[in-house]
Scaffold this motif. Structure first.
Motif, PDB file in Angstrom:
ATOM      1  N   ALA A  21      22.334 -13.045   7.482  1.00 30.56           N
ATOM      2  CA  ALA A  21      21.071 -13.807   7.393  1.00 30.56           C
ATOM      3  C   ALA A  21      21.229 -15.234   7.920  1.00 30.56           C
ATOM      4  O   ALA A  21      20.246 -15.920   8.156  1.00 30.56           O
ATOM      5  CB  ALA A  21      20.595 -13.843   5.938  1.00 30.56           C
ATOM      6  N   LEU A  22      22.474 -15.692   8.077  1.00 32.56           N
ATOM      7  CA  LEU A  22      22.722 -17.082   8.471  1.00 32.56           C
ATOM      8  C   LEU A  22      23.079 -17.216   9.941  1.00 32.56           C
ATOM      9  O   LEU A  22      23.906 -16.476  10.462  1.00 32.56           O
ATOM     10  CB  LEU A  22      23.887 -17.635   7.634  1.00 32.56           C
ATOM     11  CG  LEU A  22      23.544 -18.916   6.883  1.00 32.56           C
ATOM     12  CD1 LEU A  22      22.889 -18.557   5.570  1.00 32.56           C
ATOM     13  CD2 LEU A  22      24.782 -19.743   6.633  1.00 32.56           C
ATOM     14  N   ILE A  23      22.460 -18.192  10.586  1.00 31.70           N
ATOM     15  CA  ILE A  23      22.796 -18.482  11.985  1.00 31.70           C
ATOM     16  C   ILE A  23      23.223 -19.941  12.024  1.00 31.70           C
ATOM     17  O   ILE A  23      22.413 -20.826  11.699  1.00 31.70           O
ATOM     18  CB  ILE A  23      21.554 -18.320  12.894  1.00 31.70           C
ATOM     19  CG1 ILE A  23      20.947 -16.932  12.742  1.00 31.70           C
ATOM     20  CG2 ILE A  23      21.895 -18.632  14.349  1.00 31.70           C
ATOM     21  CD1 ILE A  23      19.488 -16.874  13.134  1.00 31.70           C
TER      22      ILE A  23
ATOM     23  N   ASN B 157      14.028  -9.765   6.616  1.00 29.93           N
ATOM     24  CA  ASN B 157      13.234 -10.591   7.541  1.00 29.93           C
ATOM     25  C   ASN B 157      13.537 -12.088   7.407  1.00 29.93           C
ATOM     26  O   ASN B 157      12.815 -12.916   7.957  1.00 29.93           O
ATOM     27  CB  ASN B 157      11.742 -10.374   7.302  1.00 29.93           C
ATOM     28  CG  ASN B 157      11.358  -8.937   7.549  1.00 29.93           C
ATOM     29  OD1 ASN B 157      12.009  -8.245   8.333  1.00 29.93           O
ATOM     30  ND2 ASN B 157      10.330  -8.464   6.864  1.00 29.93           N
ATOM     31  N   VAL B 158      14.568 -12.421   6.623  1.00 32.67           N
ATOM     32  CA  VAL B 158      14.912 -13.838   6.402  1.00 32.67           C
ATOM     33  C   VAL B 158      15.995 -14.274   7.387  1.00 32.67           C
ATOM     34  O   VAL B 158      17.001 -13.584   7.572  1.00 32.67           O
ATOM     35  CB  VAL B 158      15.427 -14.055   4.955  1.00 32.67           C
ATOM     36  CG1 VAL B 158      15.974 -15.475   4.786  1.00 32.67           C
ATOM     37  CG2 VAL B 158      14.319 -13.796   3.944  1.00 32.67           C
ATOM     38  N   ARG B 159      15.773 -15.418   8.023  1.00 36.79           N
ATOM     39  CA  ARG B 159      16.821 -16.044   8.852  1.00 36.79           C
ATOM     40  C   ARG B 159      16.998 -17.479   8.388  1.00 36.79           C
ATOM     41  O   ARG B 159      16.025 -18.236   8.339  1.00 36.79           O
ATOM     42  CB  ARG B 159      16.434 -16.073  10.336  1.00 36.79           C
ATOM     43  CG  ARG B 159      16.443 -14.722  10.998  1.00 36.79           C
ATOM     44  CD  ARG B 159      17.858 -14.131  11.134  1.00 36.79           C
ATOM     45  NE  ARG B 159      17.789 -12.751  11.572  1.00 36.79           N
ATOM     46  CZ  ARG B 159      17.629 -11.687  10.779  1.00 36.79           C
ATOM     47  NH1 ARG B 159      17.537 -11.851   9.477  1.00 36.79           N
ATOM     48  NH2 ARG B 159      17.562 -10.470  11.280  1.00 36.79           N
ATOM     49  N   ILE B 160      18.219 -17.837   8.029  1.00 41.48           N
ATOM     50  CA  ILE B 160      18.512 -19.216   7.643  1.00 41.48           C
ATOM     51  C   ILE B 160      19.223 -19.863   8.830  1.00 41.48           C
ATOM     52  O   ILE B 160      20.332 -19.445   9.196  1.00 41.48           O
ATOM     53  CB  ILE B 160      19.439 -19.285   6.406  1.00 41.48           C
ATOM     54  CG1 ILE B 160      18.996 -18.293   5.328  1.00 41.48           C
ATOM     55  CG2 ILE B 160      19.572 -20.717   5.900  1.00 41.48           C
ATOM     56  CD1 ILE B 160      18.200 -18.809   4.210  1.00 41.48           C
ATOM     57  N   HIS B 161      18.589 -20.833   9.434  1.00 39.95           N
ATOM     58  CA  HIS B 161      19.169 -21.551  10.572  1.00 39.95           C
ATOM     59  C   HIS B 161      19.915 -22.748   9.983  1.00 39.95           C
ATOM     60  O   HIS B 161      19.291 -23.709   9.523  1.00 39.95           O
ATOM     61  CB  HIS B 161      18.078 -22.000  11.534  1.00 39.95           C
ATOM     62  CG  HIS B 161      17.239 -20.852  12.009  1.00 39.95           C
ATOM     63  ND1 HIS B 161      17.428 -20.257  13.237  1.00 39.95           N
ATOM     64  CD2 HIS B 161      16.232 -20.171  11.399  1.00 39.95           C
ATOM     65  CE1 HIS B 161      16.565 -19.251  13.358  1.00 39.95           C
ATOM     66  NE2 HIS B 161      15.828 -19.185  12.265  1.00 39.95           N
ATOM     67  N   ALA B 162      21.232 -22.648   9.963  1.00 43.96           N
ATOM     68  CA  ALA B 162      22.061 -23.690   9.356  1.00 43.96           C
ATOM     69  C   ALA B 162      22.625 -24.543  10.480  1.00 43.96           C
ATOM     70  O   ALA B 162      23.294 -24.021  11.382  1.00 43.96           O
ATOM     71  CB  ALA B 162      23.176 -23.042   8.542  1.00 43.96           C
ATOM     72  N   THR B 163      22.328 -25.850  10.471  1.00 41.48           N
ATOM     73  CA  THR B 163      22.791 -26.704  11.572  1.00 41.48           C
ATOM     74  C   THR B 163      23.514 -27.927  11.035  1.00 41.48           C
ATOM     75  O   THR B 163      23.247 -28.403   9.933  1.00 41.48           O
ATOM     76  CB  THR B 163      21.615 -27.172  12.465  1.00 41.48           C
ATOM     77  OG1 THR B 163      20.771 -28.059  11.723  1.00 41.48           O
ATOM     78  CG2 THR B 163      20.816 -26.015  13.005  1.00 41.48           C
TER      79      THR B 163
END
Ligand SMILES: C[S@@+](CC[C@H](N)C(=O)[O-])C[C@H]1O[C@@H](n2cnc3c(N)ncnc32)[C@H](O)[C@@H]1O
Length: 199
Positions: A118-120, A61-67
């Motif tokens: 998990a990374l977006i 359930n983890v999403r890391i939004h990397a920008t």
């Protein structure tokens, strides 16, 4: 290109493990924003620390939004493929390296599919003052705010505050003090570390 490597800041990772994770794990979905993530070692290090301490089921359930503002496709491709040269992974404790990375015969290491999923990654300019989404449990912005003017820093931190859910956390680097104009928006979790909880 910004230089960064895995497990660059163990103190921050330990703070996330000890203070942030116990709150995050009570949420159904866990959204983390790594703002100014460079080519990925920082958001992947956070993903590894969360996965190590929460187990497979909860980590789904983890999403890391990397920008990052970086305009080339380079960051997007490096992060998507998760392939890093050995000098960027050498600070990772050996047992963790073995669990999450596969070496190839050219001296590169590929991070596991579970971490990559998990990374977006998204190209994003913090100075647009538009958050990538809302209701974050944690926002990490390290070694970025120091490049901004004082008023820009204040505006970006206000945006972070608005993008955090109730009980959300904000982490910045040790040398970055919270401007007085936004200090009433957060409670410092520990006097000697730059970890803040949304008020
Ligand atoms: C020194 S690196 C920090 C990387 C990582 N956070 C760390 O501490 O290891 C700074 C990053 O901030 C990014 N950056 C600079 N200005 C930005 C902006 N306006 N919006 C988003 N990212 C920005 C740069 O492209 C660079 O990748």
């Amino acid at each position: 290109m910004a230089f960064t490597y895995f497990f660059r800041d163990m103190q921050t990772l330990e703070m996330i493990r000890d203070h942030v994770l116990p709150v995050l794990r009570t949420r159904r979905y866990i959204h983390v924003w790594d703002a100014g993530c460079a080519m990925g070692p920082e958001p992947y290090s956070i993903a590894i620390i969360l996965r190590e301490n929460m187990g497979h089921m909860l980590f789904r359930n983890v999403r890391i939004h990397a920008t990052d503002i970086d305009g080339s496709n380079l960051f997007a491709n490096i992060i998507k493929n998760g392939i890093y040269p050995d000098e960027q992974v050498k600070r990772i404790p050996k047992d963790i390296l073995n669990r999450y990375f596969k070496p190839d015969n050219t001296g590169n290491y590929t991070i596991s599919e579970e971490m990559r999923k998990a990374l977006i990654f998204k190209k994003h300019d913090l100075l647009s003052l538009k958050p990538v989404r809302e209701d974050f449990g944690l926002i990490v912005c390290k070694n970025v705010l120091l490049h901004f003017k004082e008023q820009e820093r204040i505006n970006v931190i206000k945006m972070f505050h608005a993008a955090l859910g109730a009980d959300g956390f904000f982490v910045t680097e040790q040398t970055q003090k919270l401007p007085q104009q936004v200090s009433h928006l957060f409670k410092q979790v520990q006097s000697n570390v730059q970890l803040f909880k949304k008020i």
